[in-house]
Scaffold this active site. Structure first.
Site, short mmCIF file in Angstrom:
data_model
loop_
_atom_site.label_atom_id
_atom_site.label_comp_id
_atom_site.label_asym_id
_atom_site.label_seq_id
_atom_site.Cartn_x
_atom_site.Cartn_y
_atom_site.Cartn_z
N CYS A 1 0.78 -1.23 0.00
CA CYS A 1 0.00 0.00 0.00
C CYS A 1 0.82 1.29 0.00
O CYS A 1 0.38 2.30 -0.55
CB CYS A 1 -0.93 0.03 1.22
SG CYS A 1 -1.80 -1.52 1.55
N HIS B 1 -0.07 5.18 -1.47
CA HIS B 1 -0.76 6.01 -0.47
C HIS B 1 0.19 6.77 0.45
O HIS B 1 -0.26 7.67 1.17
CB HIS B 1 -1.70 5.13 0.36
CG HIS B 1 -2.78 4.48 -0.43
ND1 HIS B 1 -3.88 5.17 -0.90
CD2 HIS B 1 -2.91 3.20 -0.89
CE1 HIS B 1 -4.66 4.33 -1.58
NE2 HIS B 1 -4.10 3.13 -1.59
N MET C 1 -7.13 0.97 -8.33
CA MET C 1 -6.98 0.30 -7.04
C MET C 1 -7.03 -1.21 -7.27
O MET C 1 -8.03 -1.73 -7.76
CB MET C 1 -8.10 0.72 -6.09
CG MET C 1 -8.14 -0.08 -4.79
SD MET C 1 -6.73 0.20 -3.72
CE MET C 1 -7.19 -0.87 -2.33
N HIS D 1 5.76 11.43 -10.66
CA HIS D 1 5.96 9.98 -10.54
C HIS D 1 7.01 9.51 -11.55
O HIS D 1 8.15 9.92 -11.48
CB HIS D 1 4.62 9.26 -10.70
CG HIS D 1 4.63 7.86 -10.22
ND1 HIS D 1 4.86 7.52 -8.90
CD2 HIS D 1 4.41 6.68 -10.87
CE1 HIS D 1 4.80 6.21 -8.76
NE2 HIS D 1 4.54 5.68 -9.94
#
Length: 543
Positions: free
Chosen positions: A47, A51, A88, A326
């Site tokens: 995760c 996040h 997700m 990113h």
């Protein structure tokens, strides 16, 4: 609290009260010490990348208690188990997490996120291992491998990379590394391979050894994603730089020994003039025009042009772009660097020759290009492409400000792919195929296949290739197809069929011209293969 007490992936036990921190006013669920220890490990492995360590969000939504407690355990369980078409992953239905683990994570994210300790230059140096000193390494290549067609394949959950001969398809060596290696990068000379795990362990592999293997190792923090080496003329192989997710900092090291020389924090103000405590270092590339590293600070949206010519008097040009930077890659000329500001739905374009922002381009929902894909559009000339986590589109951006000025730094065409949840897009200068994966789409038909477009006939739509079906793996678990990677010749394209840790995985090699199956590489040692990096293409920024 000393940094040495924190270890990934086997995290050192800390008092539960220190991890949970001050309770949230809405009375979140309670966890036993054992449950908490298990949950923090799962969060790190599955995760934190999207996040954030502090759960403030970036590629993924924020998961702080002011949000999660209001959602409630049942809502969170459903979202974790089934995922969403916006990227997700379906952690439950894929078999990655059991129902009990889904329930545990739904309760865990309602607690206050713990703050890990810092990691200093002294901590980094203490972790360094000089496995084979420079003086004992060979002075010439001591093997017969074709070093321009090797593949470094991440074996995610095994904490290893498989070095595979691209000619024979044989495994040369399985090399111990950090957990879930994110990227492999080649030195400018082509001798050294750098791989960095998500636990911030950086390994240096010498390809000149009779059997390539580790010659140095260092841990640059608690969590990391990126590494690069100096490529400017006169600095080949001299320096390496690695960026950490935690602590938010980058580390410049000696290229041949990984000895840390400089640690620089990225904490500071965002492009919106708000302070951020966790601006993680995302992608890093090496400029071809200056002795500089291009370092992207995810949460602040700032691109740092770090000049390594004089480390004692470090000069940095800061470029304001957009938040949540990113991955990205160069255009076909190597001058312009295009990087996804993914949660801002933009691509930032940096002129690495003039050290300035050339453009901010609006694209689809949550772009995730990997390094992107360069090709010649039949109408608009040179373009760079990105796919998206959040929708099914592929955005084509004009990259020729001299020959096609009217189209430069604009989306000249939007293609519709087979779905959201894409991580990588790829082509090759010798190919007319454009490959788009969808490994994070919850529909198995989409996450087990790839879409391929003809770059000469883009309006003709795409063909779907059943890569996982071709692999013919046993078991009912996840079989996500991820990341096309070309061989040196550009006539083969490799895909990972990413199974679960306890079930079979494989690599599928496709003939690029015919789009037919070439071969399937199976081996029980190929545990959860994900990213693949061809040595020549990685070294020369071919994508």
């Amino acid at each position: 609290m000393k940094a040495k007490r924190w270890r990934f992936p086997a995290l050192a036990a800390l008092p539960l009260a220190l991890w949970i921190g001050q309770g949230h006013a809405a009375s979140p669920p309670t966890l036993t010490a054992g449950e908490f220890d298990t949950a923090r490990q799962i969060y790190f492995e599955r995760c934190a990348g999207c996040h954030g360590v502090l759960r403030r969000g970036a590629t993924g939504k924020a998961l702080t208690p002011d949000i999660t407690v209001a959602r409630g355990t049942e809502y969170l369980k459903t979202f974790i188990k089934y995922g969403s078409p916006a990227g997700m992953p379906n952690w439950g239905t894929s078999g990655d997490l059991s129902d009990a683990e889904v329930d545990l994570m739904a309760r865990y994210v309602q607690l206050e996120p713990p703050t890990p300790p810092e990691f200093s230059l002294a901590d980094i140096e203490k972790s360094r291992k000089d496995i084979m000193p420079v003086g004992k390494r060979p002075t010439r290549k001591m093997n017969s491998y074709n070093l321009e067609n090797l593949f470094s394949v991440t074996l995610r959950d095994a904490g290893e990379v498989a070095l595979i001969d691209g000619d024979s398809k044989q495994i040369i060596n399985i090399i111990k590394t950090g957990y879930a290696v994110h990227i492999s990068r080649m030195s400018a000379s082509g001798r050294y391979l750098y791989v960095i795990g998500r636990d911030a362990r950086l390994n240096l592999i010498d390809l000149w050894l009779p059997r390539p293997d580790n010659v140095a190792e260092v841990k640059i923090g608690m969590e990391a994603r990126s590494v690069e080496t100096s490529k400017y003329k006169g600095y080949e192989d001299k320096y390496a730089v690695a960026g950490a997710y935690w602590p938010p900092q980058y580390v410049i090291m000696e290229g041949e020994t990984l000895k840390p020389l400089k640690v620089v924090s990225t904490r500071g103000m965002t492009v919106d003039n708000e302070y951020h405590p966790e601006p993680r270092v995302a992608s890093i590339v090496a400029s071809h025009f200056h002795p500089e590293f291009v370092i992207n600070a995810k949460e602040t949206g700032k691109i740092l042009m770090v000049n390594y010519a004089d480390l004692e008097n470090l000069k940095t040009t800061t470029i304001d772009a957009a938040k949540f930077l990113h991955d990205g890659g160069f255009d076909s000329t190597g001058r312009y660097f295009l990087v996804a500001a993914n949660a801002s739905d933009k691509i930032a374009v940096v002129d690495t020759k003039e050290d300035r922002l050339a453009a901010l381009v609006d694209v689809g929902k949550t772009p995730h290009p990997g390094r992107g894909a360069n090709f010649i559009h039949p109408t608009f000339g040179p373009v760079w492409a990105t796919s998206h986590l959040g929708d099914e589109t592929i955005s084509l951006i004009g990259t020729d400000p001299e020959g096609h000025k009217a189209q430069a730094w604009k989306v000249v065409q939007t293609l519709k792919g087979q779905g959201g949840g894409s991580l990588f897009i790829k082509t090759h200068p010798k190919s007319r195929n454009l490959w788009v994966d969808t490994p994070f789409h919850p529909d198995n038909k989409l996450n087990q296949s790839v879409a391929v477009f003809d770059t000469k006939r883009l309006d003709g739509g795409f063909e779907v290739l059943p890569i996982a079906q071709w692999a013919n793996l046993k078991g009912d678990g996840a079989k996500r197809v991820v990341q096309a990677e070309y061989n040196h010749a550009g006539d083969e394209v490799w895909f990972s069929v990413w199974g679960t840790k306890d079930q079979e995985s494989a690599l599928v090699v496709v003939d690029d011209r015919t789009r037919k199956l070439n071969t399937v590489i199976r081996d029980p040692r190929l545990i959860t293969p994900t990213g693949k990096f061809n040595t020549y293409n990685t070294r020369h920024d071919v994508y």
